[in-house]
Design a protein around this motif. Structure first.
Motif, PDB file in Angstrom:
ATOM      1  N   GLY A 165       0.743  -1.416   0.187  1.00 25.75           N
ATOM      2  CA  GLY A 165       0.128   0.033   0.269  1.00 25.75           C
ATOM      3  C   GLY A 165       1.722   1.486   0.027  1.00 25.75           C
ATOM      4  N   PHE A 166       1.871   1.203   0.907  1.00 25.41           N
ATOM      5  CA  PHE A 166       2.439   2.659   0.850  1.00 25.41           C
ATOM      6  C   PHE A 166       3.428   2.452  -0.280  1.00 25.41           C
ATOM      7  CE2 PHE A 166       2.872   1.846   5.893  1.00 25.41           C
ATOM      8  CZ  PHE A 166       2.190   2.693   5.964  1.00 25.41           C
ATOM      9  N   ILE A 167       4.050   1.682  -1.229  1.00 25.04           N
ATOM     10  CA  ILE A 167       4.549   1.750  -2.484  1.00 25.04           C
ATOM     11  C   ILE A 167       3.587   2.513  -3.416  1.00 25.04           C
ATOM     12  CG2 ILE A 167       5.862   0.024  -4.385  1.00 25.04           C
ATOM     13  CD1 ILE A 167       6.832  -1.478  -1.995  1.00 25.04           C
ATOM     14  N   LEU A 168       2.535   1.688  -3.229  1.00 25.83           N
ATOM     15  CA  LEU A 168       1.601   2.094  -4.384  1.00 25.83           C
ATOM     16  C   LEU A 168       1.168   3.406  -4.047  1.00 25.83           C
ATOM     17  CD1 LEU A 168      -0.955  -0.357  -5.137  1.00 25.83           C
ATOM     18  CD2 LEU A 168       0.498  -0.176  -6.751  1.00 25.83           C
ATOM     19  N   SER A 169       1.476   3.997  -3.097  1.00 24.54           N
ATOM     20  CA  SER A 169       0.936   5.421  -2.892  1.00 24.54           C
ATOM     21  C   SER A 169       1.939   6.312  -2.867  1.00 24.54           C
ATOM     22  CB  SER A 169       0.950   5.477  -1.163  1.00 24.54           C
ATOM     23  OG  SER A 169      -0.312   4.815  -0.772  1.00 24.54           O
ATOM     24  N   MET A 170       3.619   5.754  -3.170  1.00 18.72           N
ATOM     25  CA  MET A 170       4.571   6.725  -3.714  1.00 18.72           C
ATOM     26  C   MET A 170       4.635   6.829  -4.572  1.00 18.72           C
ATOM     27  SD  MET A 170       8.118   6.248  -2.499  1.00 18.72           S
ATOM     28  CE  MET A 170       9.457   7.362  -3.772  1.00 18.72           C
ATOM     29  N   GLY A 171       3.880   5.682  -5.523  1.00 20.21           N
ATOM     30  CA  GLY A 171       3.846   5.726  -7.282  1.00 20.21           C
ATOM     31  C   GLY A 171       3.281   6.749  -7.173  1.00 20.21           C
ATOM     32  N   ARG A 172       1.970   6.680  -6.346  1.00 19.97           N
ATOM     33  CA  ARG A 172       0.690   8.420  -6.796  1.00 19.97           C
ATOM     34  C   ARG A 172       1.482   8.830  -6.755  1.00 19.97           C
ATOM     35  NH1 ARG A 172      -5.146   9.991  -6.045  1.00 19.97           N
ATOM     36  NH2 ARG A 172      -4.675  11.802  -6.510  1.00 19.97           N
ATOM     37  N   SER A 173       2.474   9.378  -5.207  1.00 14.98           N
ATOM     38  CA  SER A 173       2.786  11.007  -5.668  1.00 14.98           C
ATOM     39  C   SER A 173       4.287  10.912  -6.504  1.00 14.98           C
ATOM     40  CB  SER A 173       3.620  10.957  -4.470  1.00 14.98           C
ATOM     41  OG  SER A 173       4.588   9.629  -3.624  1.00 14.98           O
ATOM     42  N   LEU A 174       4.820  10.455  -7.164  1.00 17.52           N
ATOM     43  CA  LEU A 174       5.710  10.339  -8.024  1.00 17.52           C
ATOM     44  C   LEU A 174       5.471  11.267  -9.225  1.00 17.52           C
ATOM     45  CD1 LEU A 174       7.860   7.122  -8.014  1.00 17.52           C
ATOM     46  CD2 LEU A 174       8.890   8.955  -7.311  1.00 17.52           C
ATOM     47  N   GLY A 175       4.324  10.823  -9.446  1.00 16.25           N
ATOM     48  CA  GLY A 175       3.385  11.405 -11.239  1.00 16.25           C
ATOM     49  C   GLY A 175       2.709  12.383 -10.432  1.00 16.25           C
ATOM     50  N   GLU A 176       2.314  12.780  -9.181  1.00 16.52           N
ATOM     51  CA  GLU A 176       1.452  13.808  -9.515  1.00 16.52           C
ATOM     52  C   GLU A 176       1.683  15.170 -10.002  1.00 16.52           C
ATOM     53  OE1 GLU A 176      -1.748  15.745  -8.767  1.00 16.52           O
ATOM     54  OE2 GLU A 176      -1.682  13.834  -8.489  1.00 16.52           O
ATOM     55  N   THR A 177       0.650  15.894 -10.647  1.00 17.19           N
ATOM     56  CA  THR A 177       1.110  16.662 -11.471  1.00 17.19           C
ATOM     57  C   THR A 177      -0.087  18.113 -10.678  1.00 17.19           C
ATOM     58  OG1 THR A 177       1.682  15.017 -13.609  1.00 17.19           O
ATOM     59  CG2 THR A 177       1.202  17.892 -13.962  1.00 17.19           C
ATOM     60  N   MET A 178      -0.910  18.312 -11.175  1.00 17.25           N
ATOM     61  CA  MET A 178      -1.524  19.485 -10.744  1.00 17.25           C
ATOM     62  C   MET A 178      -1.284  20.103  -9.403  1.00 17.25           C
ATOM     63  SD  MET A 178      -2.923  20.027 -13.680  1.00 17.25           S
ATOM     64  CE  MET A 178      -3.471  21.481 -13.210  1.00 17.25           C
ATOM     65  N   ALA A 179      -1.785  19.175  -8.453  1.00 23.19           N
ATOM     66  CA  ALA A 179      -1.972  19.560  -6.798  1.00 23.19           C
ATOM     67  C   ALA A 179      -0.704  20.379  -6.429  1.00 23.19           C
ATOM     68  CB  ALA A 179      -1.810  18.989  -5.920  1.00 23.19           C
ATOM     69  N   VAL A 180       0.741  19.719  -7.296  1.00 21.42           N
ATOM     70  CA  VAL A 180       2.447  20.283  -7.104  1.00 21.42           C
ATOM     71  C   VAL A 180       2.162  21.618  -7.721  1.00 21.42           C
ATOM     72  CG1 VAL A 180       5.034  19.046  -7.635  1.00 21.42           C
ATOM     73  CG2 VAL A 180       2.789  17.478  -6.684  1.00 21.42           C
ATOM     74  N   THR A 181       2.030  21.246  -9.223  1.00 23.21           N
ATOM     75  CA  THR A 181       2.251  22.260  -9.792  1.00 23.21           C
ATOM     76  C   THR A 181       1.344  23.713  -9.530  1.00 23.21           C
ATOM     77  OG1 THR A 181       2.192  20.889 -11.599  1.00 23.21           O
ATOM     78  CG2 THR A 181       2.137  23.266 -12.521  1.00 23.21           C
ATOM     79  N   MET A 182       0.264  23.810  -9.028  1.00 20.36           N
ATOM     80  CA  MET A 182      -0.165  24.675  -8.101  1.00 20.36           C
ATOM     81  C   MET A 182       0.145  25.284  -6.101  1.00 20.36           C
ATOM     82  SD  MET A 182      -3.719  23.408  -8.517  1.00 20.36           S
ATOM     83  CE  MET A 182      -4.883  25.029  -8.320  1.00 20.36           C
ATOM     84  N   VAL A 183       0.901  24.659  -6.358  1.00 20.23           N
ATOM     85  CA  VAL A 183       1.997  24.743  -5.003  1.00 20.23           C
ATOM     86  C   VAL A 183       3.041  24.809  -4.121  1.00 20.23           C
ATOM     87  CG1 VAL A 183      -0.343  24.725  -3.520  1.00 20.23           C
ATOM     88  CG2 VAL A 183       1.762  22.291  -3.883  1.00 20.23           C
ATOM     89  N   ILE A 184       3.898  24.053  -5.697  1.00 13.12           N
ATOM     90  CA  ILE A 184       5.465  24.192  -4.697  1.00 13.12           C
ATOM     91  C   ILE A 184       6.308  25.347  -5.603  1.00 13.12           C
ATOM     92  CG2 ILE A 184       6.594  23.207  -7.165  1.00 13.12           C
ATOM     93  CD1 ILE A 184       7.560  20.810  -5.888  1.00 13.12           C
ATOM     94  N   GLY A 185       5.918  26.500  -6.552  1.00 11.17           N
ATOM     95  CA  GLY A 185       6.411  27.456  -6.579  1.00 11.17           C
ATOM     96  C   GLY A 185       7.069  27.254  -7.682  1.00 11.17           C
ATOM     97  N   ASN A 186       7.030  26.543  -8.491  1.00  7.69           N
ATOM     98  CA  ASN A 186       7.637  26.689  -9.876  1.00  7.69           C
ATOM     99  C   ASN A 186       8.914  27.373 -10.802  1.00  7.69           C
ATOM    100  OD1 ASN A 186       5.435  24.767 -10.957  1.00  7.69           O
ATOM    101  ND2 ASN A 186       4.428  26.186 -10.515  1.00  7.69           N
ATOM    102  N   PHE A 187      10.340  26.812  -9.527  1.00  3.31           N
ATOM    103  CA  PHE A 187      11.592  27.364  -9.936  1.00  3.31           C
ATOM    104  C   PHE A 187      12.289  26.338 -10.239  1.00  3.31           C
ATOM    105  CE2 PHE A 187      15.151  28.836  -7.277  1.00  3.31           C
ATOM    106  CZ  PHE A 187      15.229  30.059  -8.034  1.00  3.31           C
ATOM    107  N   ASN A 188      13.213  26.734 -11.517  1.00  2.12           N
ATOM    108  CA  ASN A 188      14.297  25.881 -11.788  1.00  2.12           C
ATOM    109  C   ASN A 188      15.428  25.355 -11.055  1.00  2.12           C
ATOM    110  OD1 ASN A 188      11.722  25.298 -13.171  1.00  2.12           O
ATOM    111  ND2 ASN A 188      12.599  26.599 -15.231  1.00  2.12           N
ATOM    112  N   ALA A 189      15.262  25.089  -9.989  1.00  2.00           N
ATOM    113  CA  ALA A 189      17.198  25.145  -9.197  1.00  2.00           C
ATOM    114  C   ALA A 189      16.830  24.223  -8.429  1.00  2.00           C
ATOM    115  CB  ALA A 189      17.433  26.172  -8.120  1.00  2.00           C
ATOM    116  N   PHE A 190      17.770  23.392  -7.005  1.00  2.00           N
ATOM    117  CA  PHE A 190      17.721  22.971  -6.151  1.00  2.00           C
ATOM    118  C   PHE A 190      17.219  23.686  -4.936  1.00  2.00           C
ATOM    119  CE2 PHE A 190      20.812  21.054  -8.563  1.00  2.00           C
ATOM    120  CZ  PHE A 190      20.664  18.977  -8.358  1.00  2.00           C
ATOM    121  N   PRO A 191      15.989  23.526  -3.809  1.00  2.00           N
ATOM    122  CA  PRO A 191      15.744  24.048  -2.681  1.00  2.00           C
ATOM    123  C   PRO A 191      16.358  24.319  -1.984  1.00  2.00           C
ATOM    124  CG  PRO A 191      14.821  21.524  -3.335  1.00  2.00           C
ATOM    125  CD  PRO A 191      15.763  21.180  -4.606  1.00  2.00           C
TER     126      PRO A 191
END
Length: 311
Positions: A229-255
């Motif tokens: 179950g945890f592995i499948l959950s990580m698989g979803r989080s790896l490819g998550e797009t819309m939610a992450v795009t809206m809140v991650i800041g979209n800055f092309n550099a290392f945090p």
């Protein structure tokens, strides 16, 4: 004599009927086996088609830049610089942090909802709520994070002395954690329910407490399913797009810190693919191929862990 003849004919008819039934059953088994083989081959063909398509579309980028882009950290399509390392690092970091944060909550929810002596009405309500949360589209989570979670993060940043942006790595990790909890908790709940009740009762009969039964009986028995179950959950989080795009800041550099804006592979592709062309588009497709490889590696690692846990 006539009765004997009729009896022989009747028995012969039964034998012929049974033979025909067996033959039909064997034919059905053969058809089922062929159908299953075709289905498995079709799934494999689709995966191979994904890989081949991505490889062909990213060939121009590999021919011009090569795999050295994986070690570079500058992304500037105007000067044909396509350093992919910040996005790969951020993708793995965000997924790993969200998975680690979700584990205690998911396990607690799964154990509570699978308790055979719990309040059935409350469990039914919480089960329905958990399933509904898993069905909510990711863009809704993104809107919620942008308008509700982001102001709270901005307030926290102000208290801690960081720039009050509200978006960034921390916000993306929190919203991803909330998104994957229903998946991992739901799978863990179903696996824990499969643990035989006789084992729990045997533990109680030996004087074990509820905590000891969970730790020594339930969790070891359901370990492989919980890990899955945890592995499948990580698989979803790896490819998550819309939610992450809206809140991650979209800055092309290392945090630089946990509150810094950043970009994952999926958010970068979502932001730039519509405007990309030529080498830039090929570079984005190559990043999609890298994301596919990372996901496959995670699944292989999960299969290896599951195989080891069954021994």
């Amino acid at each position: 004599m006539e009765n004997l003849k009729a009896l022989i004919q009747r028995q012969s008819g039964n034998i012929i009927y049974r033979s025909a039934s067996i033959k039909k059953l064997l034919n059905f088994d053969k058809i089922l086996k062929i159908s299953l083989f075709i289905s498995a081959a079709l799934v494999l063909g689709i995966v191979l088609g994904f890989v081949v398509t991505l490889c062909v579309a990213s060939f121009d980028f590999l021919k011009s830049v090569g795999f050295s882009s994986l070690l570079k950290d500058t992304w500037n399509p105007l000067t044909d610089e396509f350093g992919a390392s910040p996005f790969i690092f951020t993708t793995i970091l965000v997924s790993s942090l969200s998975l680690l944060l979700s584990i205690p909550f998911s396990l607690s929810i799964a154990i509570s909802l699978s308790d055979k002596k719990g309040n059935k009405l409350l469990q039914s309500f919480l089960n329905t709520s958990l399933d509904l949360m898993a069905a909510v589209p990711s863009v809704i989570y993104g809107f919620w994070a942008l308008f509700t979670l982001s102001p709270l993060v901005r307030l926290l940043q102000t208290k801690l002395g960081f720039a009050p942006m509200g978006v960034g790595l921390f916000t993306a990790v929190i919203v991803l954690t909330i998104m994957i909890i229903p998946f991992s908790a739901g799978i863990s709940r179903e696996v824990i329910k499969l643990v035989p009740q006789e084992l729990e009762e045997a533990g109680y009969s030996l004087g074990a407490t509820r905590y000891e039964v969970i730790r020594s009986i339930i969790l070891p028995q359901a370990k492989s399913g919980i890990i899955a179950g945890f592995i499948l959950s990580m698989g979803r989080s790896l490819g998550e797009t819309m939610a992450v795009t809206m809140v991650i800041g979209n800055f092309n550099a290392f945090p630089k810190n946990i509150f810094s804006p950043a970009n994952t592979i999926s958010s970068l592709i979502a932001n730039q693919f519509n405007e990309a062309s030529g080498l830039h588009q090929s570079a984005l497709i190559f990043l999609g191929l890298i994301l596919l490889v990372i996901t496959l590696l995670v699944n292989l690692a999960g299969a290896f862990i599951l195989k080891g846990s069954r021994r």
